[in-house]
Design an enzyme around this catalytic site. Structure first.
Site, PDB file in Angstrom:
ATOM      1  N   PRO A  99       0.794  -1.223   0.000  1.00  0.00           N
ATOM      2  CG  PRO A  99      -0.122  -1.087   2.141  1.00  0.00           C
ATOM      3  CD  PRO A  99       0.571  -2.022   1.208  1.00  0.00           C
ATOM      4  CG  ASN A 100      -0.375   4.331   1.250  1.00  0.00           C
ATOM      5  OD1 ASN A 100      -1.370   4.754   0.655  1.00  0.00           O
ATOM      6  ND2 ASN A 100      -0.418   3.896   2.493  1.00  0.00           N
ATOM      7  NE  ARG A 146       3.574   6.951   2.241  1.00  0.00           N
ATOM      8  CZ  ARG A 146       3.862   5.762   2.701  1.00  0.00           C
ATOM      9  NH1 ARG A 146       4.301   4.829   1.901  1.00  0.00           N
ATOM     10  NH2 ARG A 146       3.685   5.486   3.977  1.00  0.00           N
ATOM     11  CE1 TYR A 178       8.612   4.901   2.959  1.00  0.00           C
ATOM     12  CE2 TYR A 178       7.329   6.904   3.262  1.00  0.00           C
ATOM     13  CZ  TYR A 178       7.649   5.624   3.647  1.00  0.00           C
ATOM     14  OH  TYR A 178       7.024   5.061   4.720  1.00  0.00           O
ATOM     15  CG  ASN A 182       8.309  -2.163   0.362  1.00  0.00           C
ATOM     16  OD1 ASN A 182       7.695  -2.241   1.426  1.00  0.00           O
ATOM     17  ND2 ASN A 182       8.986  -1.093   0.007  1.00  0.00           N
ATOM     18  CB  ALA A 194       1.282   0.060   6.109  1.00  0.00           C
ATOM     19  CG  HIS A 222       4.843  -2.551  10.336  1.00  0.00           C
ATOM     20  ND1 HIS A 222       6.186  -2.882  10.434  1.00  0.00           N
ATOM     21  CD2 HIS A 222       4.768  -1.580   9.401  1.00  0.00           C
ATOM     22  CE1 HIS A 222       6.879  -2.120   9.608  1.00  0.00           C
ATOM     23  NE2 HIS A 222       6.046  -1.325   8.970  1.00  0.00           N
ATOM     24  CG  ASP A 244      -0.692 -17.347   7.883  1.00  0.00           C
ATOM     25  OD1 ASP A 244       0.371 -17.391   8.540  1.00  0.00           O
ATOM     26  OD2 ASP A 244      -1.820 -17.351   8.424  1.00  0.00           O
ATOM     27  CD  GLU A 282       9.904  -7.594   5.486  1.00  0.00           C
ATOM     28  OE1 GLU A 282       9.128  -8.537   5.753  1.00  0.00           O
ATOM     29  OE2 GLU A 282      10.335  -6.805   6.331  1.00  0.00           O
ATOM     30  CG  HIS A 336      10.883  -2.522   4.571  1.00  0.00           C
ATOM     31  ND1 HIS A 336       9.527  -2.350   4.449  1.00  0.00           N
ATOM     32  CD2 HIS A 336      11.074  -3.737   5.123  1.00  0.00           C
ATOM     33  CE1 HIS A 336       8.919  -3.425   4.935  1.00  0.00           C
ATOM     34  NE2 HIS A 336       9.838  -4.285   5.337  1.00  0.00           N
ATOM     35  CB  SER A 342      12.698   4.245   5.347  1.00  0.00           C
ATOM     36  OG  SER A 342      11.632   3.496   5.920  1.00  0.00           O
ATOM     37  NE  ARG A 355       9.773   5.671   8.829  1.00  0.00           N
ATOM     38  CZ  ARG A 355       8.851   5.483   7.906  1.00  0.00           C
ATOM     39  NH1 ARG A 355       9.021   4.561   6.975  1.00  0.00           N
ATOM     40  NH2 ARG A 355       7.748   6.207   7.889  1.00  0.00           N
ATOM     41  NE  ARG A 358       6.304   4.074  10.047  1.00  0.00           N
ATOM     42  CZ  ARG A 358       5.283   4.069   9.211  1.00  0.00           C
ATOM     43  NH1 ARG A 358       5.083   3.024   8.424  1.00  0.00           N
ATOM     44  NH2 ARG A 358       4.448   5.086   9.157  1.00  0.00           N
TER      45      ARG A 358
END
Length: 149
Positions: A9-10, A17, A22, A73, A76, A79, A86, A97, A99, A101, A106, A110
């Site tokens: 998301p986002n 953003r 970012y 990635n 949100a 977390h 699963d 995985e 990210h 940042s 943070r 997070r």
């Protein structure tokens, strides 16, 4: 070798953003770098982004037998999402995985990842370049597994 690059998301808002966190690059920049990096190592990458958890879960579920590995990635959902955790476990595909940042620098919430324990590795804090590192790392992992097995 085929890789699935998933963004949560986002991340479609990259470039506008919170650029202080970012950066100024866009999702198109992320996807282009991931695909270019894969091609440099003789692999093909397909990219998908969604703000909808169920769509990401469905993509992971459909990846088995089609892809050799996943770069994700979860944004949100990192977390919060037991469903993504699963799905990664059920896929039985190696995943990295990534990210943009460093989430450990943070907010405290997070710093917990539900998905990282289902991944062979985790990269964070390298901005756009983290995707290239994740793709290269996953390809190296897959090649090492093939030599062993």
């Amino acid at each position: 070798m085929r890789l699935l690059i998933l963004n949560g998301p986002n991340l479609r808002l990259l470039g506008t953003r919170e650029p202080e966190i970012y950066g100024a690059f866009t999702l198109a920049d992320v996807e282009a770098l991931a695909c270019k990096t894969a091609e440099q190592f003789g692999a093909k990458a397909d990219c998908f982004q969604s703000d909808i958890e169920g769509e990401l879960v469905a993509r992971i579920g459909a990846a088995r037998g089609v892809y050799d590995g996943i770069v994700i990635n979860p944004a949100a959902y990192t977390h919060t999402s037991v469903a993504l955790r699963d799905a990664l476990a059920a896929s039985a595909l190696p995943a990295i995985e990534v990210h943009i940042s460093n989430t450990h620098r943070r907010e405290a919430f997070r710093q917990v990842s539900y998905t990282a324990p289902m991944c062979v590795g985790q990269l964070m804090g390298f901005g756009l370049y983290g995707y290239a590192l994740a793709v290269e790392g996953l390809i190296h992992y897959l090649n090492s597994e093939r030599k062993r097995g």
